[in-house]
Design a protein around this motif. Structure first.
Motif, PDB file in Angstrom:
ATOM      1  N   GLU A   8       0.842  -1.193   0.000  1.00 47.58           N
ATOM      2  CA  GLU A   8       0.000   0.000   0.000  1.00 47.58           C
ATOM      3  C   GLU A   8       0.880   1.246   0.000  1.00 47.58           C
ATOM      4  N   THR A   9       0.327   2.343  -0.502  1.00 51.91           N
ATOM      5  CA  THR A   9       1.056   3.612  -0.455  1.00 51.91           C
ATOM      6  C   THR A   9       1.265   4.070   0.989  1.00 51.91           C
ATOM      7  N   LEU A  10       0.495   3.523   1.920  1.00 55.98           N
ATOM      8  CA  LEU A  10       0.632   3.836   3.338  1.00 55.98           C
ATOM      9  C   LEU A  10       2.065   3.698   3.823  1.00 55.98           C
ATOM     10  N   TYR A  11       2.807   2.770   3.232  1.00 53.28           N
ATOM     11  CA  TYR A  11       4.146   2.458   3.733  1.00 53.28           C
ATOM     12  C   TYR A  11       5.269   3.095   2.927  1.00 53.28           C
ATOM     13  N   THR A  12       4.953   3.746   1.827  1.00 59.74           N
ATOM     14  CA  THR A  12       6.018   4.168   0.914  1.00 59.74           C
ATOM     15  C   THR A  12       6.907   5.254   1.508  1.00 59.74           C
ATOM     16  N   TYR A  13       6.314   6.258   2.141  1.00 59.57           N
ATOM     17  CA  TYR A  13       7.110   7.390   2.641  1.00 59.57           C
ATOM     18  C   TYR A  13       8.112   6.938   3.696  1.00 59.57           C
ATOM     19  N   ASN A  14       7.600   6.283   4.750  1.00 59.56           N
ATOM     20  CA  ASN A  14       8.493   5.870   5.827  1.00 59.56           C
ATOM     21  C   ASN A  14       9.536   4.866   5.361  1.00 59.56           C
ATOM     22  N   SER A  15       9.132   3.936   4.502  1.00 59.40           N
ATOM     23  CA  SER A  15      10.063   2.907   4.032  1.00 59.40           C
ATOM     24  C   SER A  15      11.197   3.520   3.233  1.00 59.40           C
ATOM     25  N   TYR A  16      10.851   4.441   2.346  1.00 64.19           N
ATOM     26  CA  TYR A  16      11.878   5.072   1.523  1.00 64.19           C
ATOM     27  C   TYR A  16      12.858   5.852   2.395  1.00 64.19           C
ATOM     28  N   GLY A  46      19.098  -8.247  -6.674  1.00 65.98           N
ATOM     29  CA  GLY A  46      18.284  -9.245  -7.349  1.00 65.98           C
ATOM     30  C   GLY A  46      17.546 -10.205  -6.446  1.00 65.98           C
ATOM     31  N   GLY A  47      17.736 -10.135  -5.126  1.00 68.30           N
ATOM     32  CA  GLY A  47      17.059 -11.075  -4.248  1.00 68.30           C
ATOM     33  C   GLY A  47      16.428 -10.394  -3.051  1.00 68.30           C
ATOM     34  N   SER A  48      15.374 -11.028  -2.519  1.00 71.73           N
ATOM     35  CA  SER A  48      14.699 -10.484  -1.350  1.00 71.73           C
ATOM     36  C   SER A  48      15.591 -10.651  -0.129  1.00 71.73           C
ATOM     37  N   CYS A  49      15.719  -9.593   0.668  1.00 72.54           N
ATOM     38  CA  CYS A  49      16.554  -9.686   1.865  1.00 72.54           C
ATOM     39  C   CYS A  49      15.761  -9.469   3.147  1.00 72.54           C
ATOM     40  N   PHE A  50      14.551  -8.915   3.030  1.00 74.00           N
ATOM     41  CA  PHE A  50      13.751  -8.672   4.231  1.00 74.00           C
ATOM     42  C   PHE A  50      12.318  -8.399   3.822  1.00 74.00           C
ATOM     43  N   SER A  51      11.384  -8.841   4.661  1.00 73.31           N
ATOM     44  CA  SER A  51       9.975  -8.551   4.397  1.00 73.31           C
ATOM     45  C   SER A  51       9.212  -8.475   5.713  1.00 73.31           C
ATOM     46  N   VAL A  52       8.116  -7.731   5.678  1.00 77.23           N
ATOM     47  CA  VAL A  52       7.204  -7.640   6.819  1.00 77.23           C
ATOM     48  C   VAL A  52       5.880  -8.251   6.378  1.00 77.23           C
ATOM     49  N   MET A  53       5.481  -9.322   7.057  1.00 79.61           N
ATOM     50  CA  MET A  53       4.240 -10.011   6.718  1.00 79.61           C
ATOM     51  C   MET A  53       3.114  -9.542   7.634  1.00 79.61           C
ATOM     52  N   PRO A  54       1.867  -9.599   7.155  1.00 74.34           N
ATOM     53  CA  PRO A  54       0.735  -9.126   7.972  1.00 74.34           C
ATOM     54  C   PRO A  54       0.625  -9.816   9.323  1.00 74.34           C
ATOM     55  N   ASP A  55       0.918 -11.123   9.388  1.00 71.72           N
ATOM     56  CA  ASP A  55       0.760 -11.848  10.650  1.00 71.72           C
ATOM     57  C   ASP A  55       1.864 -11.545  11.666  1.00 71.72           C
ATOM     58  N   GLN A  56       2.845 -10.725  11.255  1.00 69.20           N
ATOM     59  CA  GLN A  56       3.910 -10.332  12.186  1.00 69.20           C
ATOM     60  C   GLN A  56       3.533  -9.096  12.999  1.00 69.20           C
ATOM     61  N   LEU A  57       2.414  -8.466  12.649  1.00 65.82           N
ATOM     62  CA  LEU A  57       1.996  -7.244  13.341  1.00 65.82           C
ATOM     63  C   LEU A  57       0.951  -7.548  14.403  1.00 65.82           C
ATOM     64  N   LYS A  58       0.932  -6.704  15.444  1.00 64.32           N
ATOM     65  CA  LYS A  58      -0.142  -6.785  16.426  1.00 64.32           C
ATOM     66  C   LYS A  58      -1.421  -6.272  15.785  1.00 64.32           C
ATOM     67  N   PRO A  59      -2.570  -6.901  16.066  1.00 65.29           N
ATOM     68  CA  PRO A  59      -3.825  -6.439  15.462  1.00 65.29           C
ATOM     69  C   PRO A  59      -4.172  -5.016  15.922  1.00 65.29           C
ATOM     70  N   VAL A  60      -4.317  -4.113  14.976  1.00 66.66           N
ATOM     71  CA  VAL A  60      -4.721  -2.738  15.278  1.00 66.66           C
ATOM     72  C   VAL A  60      -5.665  -2.258  14.183  1.00 66.66           C
ATOM     73  N   THR A  61      -6.523  -1.307  14.531  1.00 72.06           N
ATOM     74  CA  THR A  61      -7.434  -0.742  13.532  1.00 72.06           C
ATOM     75  C   THR A  61      -6.917   0.589  13.008  1.00 72.06           C
ATOM     76  N   ASP A  62      -6.089   1.245  13.800  1.00 75.51           N
ATOM     77  CA  ASP A  62      -5.537   2.542  13.413  1.00 75.51           C
ATOM     78  C   ASP A  62      -4.426   2.353  12.386  1.00 75.51           C
ATOM     79  N   GLN A  63      -4.586   2.985  11.223  1.00 72.66           N
ATOM     80  CA  GLN A  63      -3.601   2.830  10.158  1.00 72.66           C
ATOM     81  C   GLN A  63      -2.236   3.399  10.531  1.00 72.66           C
ATOM     82  N   ASN A  64      -2.239   4.472  11.291  1.00 68.86           N
ATOM     83  CA  ASN A  64      -0.967   5.043  11.718  1.00 68.86           C
ATOM     84  C   ASN A  64      -0.202   4.094  12.636  1.00 68.86           C
ATOM     85  N   GLU A  65      -0.923   3.395  13.506  1.00 65.96           N
ATOM     86  CA  GLU A  65      -0.274   2.417  14.376  1.00 65.96           C
ATOM     87  C   GLU A  65       0.293   1.258  13.564  1.00 65.96           C
TER      88      GLU A  65
END
Length: 472
Positions: A8-16, A46-65
């Motif tokens: 999602e674009t939600l993550y682009t700014y901070n990630s970059y 050329g290869g993946s070195c790190f990823s964040v999967m949805p199940d690695q996060l604590k359940p939250v409803t706030d997008q900023n969190e």
């Protein structure tokens, strides 16, 4: 090259900006693909070195969190991989002091605010303490203002003697516009008169005339503008402002006649901005003045009675090292300005420097800039100046910050207002942005067009935009 794949674009700014902070020299590419499973994935060589999967996060409803959790995981990985910690931790925004201010307003003391920044965002103890101290000073100054019934005024003069290579502001060489500056002032005066009507009954706390370089105008043009401001706004006429600043700026545009105009109109604060006292660098970055011009302009302002003079410096200019900065600071200390603003170079794509790859425009390395920042803080201390405001920018050199230092009674109130967004700022002139601040903290904006010709031709539209913003 590093590629960042975001769901999602939600993550682009901070990630970059997190990746750029750890790898400032790397080319970084981003993509957004809603079909991918990882929320964020880093790909290098050329290869993946790190990823964040949805199940690695604590359940939250706030997008900023949710975004904060992803940023934290990315930070932890990059910190472990590089063996480095960032001074500002996981923070990527431009207003870290605003967070500390929020904690003070919630009842925390300065130490509590600093502790919270360390535990929540992994900010270093030094930077957390700095942010909390500045927040405390800002809060004391802002307590003098009337947020609800007051406002501040910004007047933009988008002309300079020449355009510095690092500059991305909406500014044009004055000689290209010399035959239209009066037309620009005509439009500006129309906008000022309209603002006077819209803000009738409100308290005007501060006025800031910036740009560009306001004193690139002729003395009689400055007189015309300042006389009109006095005519329109009773708080200016009766000398009831908390602060009245003119960003005199470039020494090659300052004359005794212009300074006398400013004094006649009771300007309380000016800037004489060298950026560096190294002549070779001044020539390289397109500032058409000498080191001696800086000293002469500053001395002239003192002789005419200005007792609140700011000077701006930039750490990280091309070809400079910590020794060059120490020499600049030595010369600045001899002048004894009332405030000193130290910027870490931020190169924007719109700036000439951001489009060049020549060897002579290469920036100093991280540790060199760190020494420049540290030496600047020490020099400010020797001059009796304390940090009173701080902000960061995109693409800032070394992931550092810009800090304003001032004598206790000479802090720039308008600078604080820009960062903390506590009071409505009505801005006029090409490229200016007005911000209306509501009692509940909501902020609405109105932008003027950047192009000078368009501003002149569409001034009625600019006024109407402001009317909608201020009178709804």
């Amino acid at each position: 090259m590093i590629t960042i794949l975001c769901k999602e674009t939600l993550y682009t700014y901070n990630s970059y900006h997190m990746a750029k902070a750890f790898f400032p020299e790397a080319e970084i590419r981003q993509t957004v693909d809603e079909e991918q499973e990882p929320l964020v994935e880093l790909v290098s060589d050329g290869g993946s070195c790190f990823s964040v999967m949805p199940d690695q996060l604590k359940p939250v409803t706030d997008q900023n969190e949710k975004k904060k959790q992803v940023t934290q995981r990315l930070y932890d990985y990059l910190s472990s991989y590089t063996g480095k910690k960032l001074a500002w931790g996981t923070l990527t925004g431009v207003r870290p002091v605003k967070l500390a201010m929020g904690r003070l307003e919630a009842g925390d003391g300065e130490q509590g605010a600093a502790d919270w920044m360390q535990s929540t965002y992994q900010v270093s103890p030094e930077k957390a303490r700095l942010a909390a101290q500045i927040a405390g000073r800002e809060r004391a100054l802002l307590g003098l203002l009337d947020y609800e019934n007051g406002f501040s005024l910004y007047i933009g003069i988008p002309f300079c003697p020449s355009i510095c290579t690092y500059c991305s502001f909406s500014s044009s060489p004055i000689e290209l516009w010399r035959n239209r500056t009066d037309a620009y002032l005509d439009a500006l005066c129309l906008e000022l008169r309209a603002i006077g009507t819209m803000t009738k009954g409100k308290k005007l706390d501060t006025v800031y005339i910036g740009g560009g370089t306001p004193v690139s105008l002729e003395a009689e043009q400055l007189y015309r503008l300042l006389s009109l401001v006095e005519e329109i706004f009773p708080d200016v006429k009766h000398n009831r402002l908390r602060e009245y600043t003119v960003e005199a700026g470039r020494p090659d545009s300052i004359t005794g006649e212009k300074l006398e105009v400013l004094r006649k109109h009771r300007i309380s604060r000016i800037s004489v901005n060298p950026q560096t006292m190294r002549q070779k660098t001044l020539d390289l970055i397109g500032r058409r003045h000498t080191v001696e011009d800086v000293k002469k302009s500053f001395s002239l302002a003192r002789e005419l009675g200005f007792d609140n003079i700011n000077m701006d410096l930039i750490a990280g200019l091309p070809g400079e090292n910590a020794s060059d900065m120490r020499d600049t600071l030595r010369q600045i200390e001899a002048l004894r300005p009332d405030s000193l603003t130290v910027h870490a170079l931020a190169i924007k794509r719109a700036a000439q420097m951001g489009q060049e790859k020549r060897e002579e425009t290469a920036q100093p390395r991280h540790m060199e800039i760190s020494r420049m920042i540290s030496d600047s803080a020490e020099a400010a201390g020797r001059m009796g100046l304390v940090p009173y405001y701080l902000y960061r920018q995109k693409n800032i050199a070394g992931n550092f910050e810009n800090v304003g230092y001032a004598k206790v009674d000479k802090a720039g109130i308008y600078n604080i207002l820009i960062m903390e967004e506590k009071q409505t700022i009505v801005a006029c002139g090409a490229g200016s942005v007005s911000k209306r601040v509501y009692p509940d903290g909501l902020i609405k904006r109105s932008e003027n067009v950047k192009d000078v010709s368009q501003y002149i031709e569409r001034i009625g539209e600019m006024i109407e935009r402001k009317r909608v913003l201020l009178e709804d």
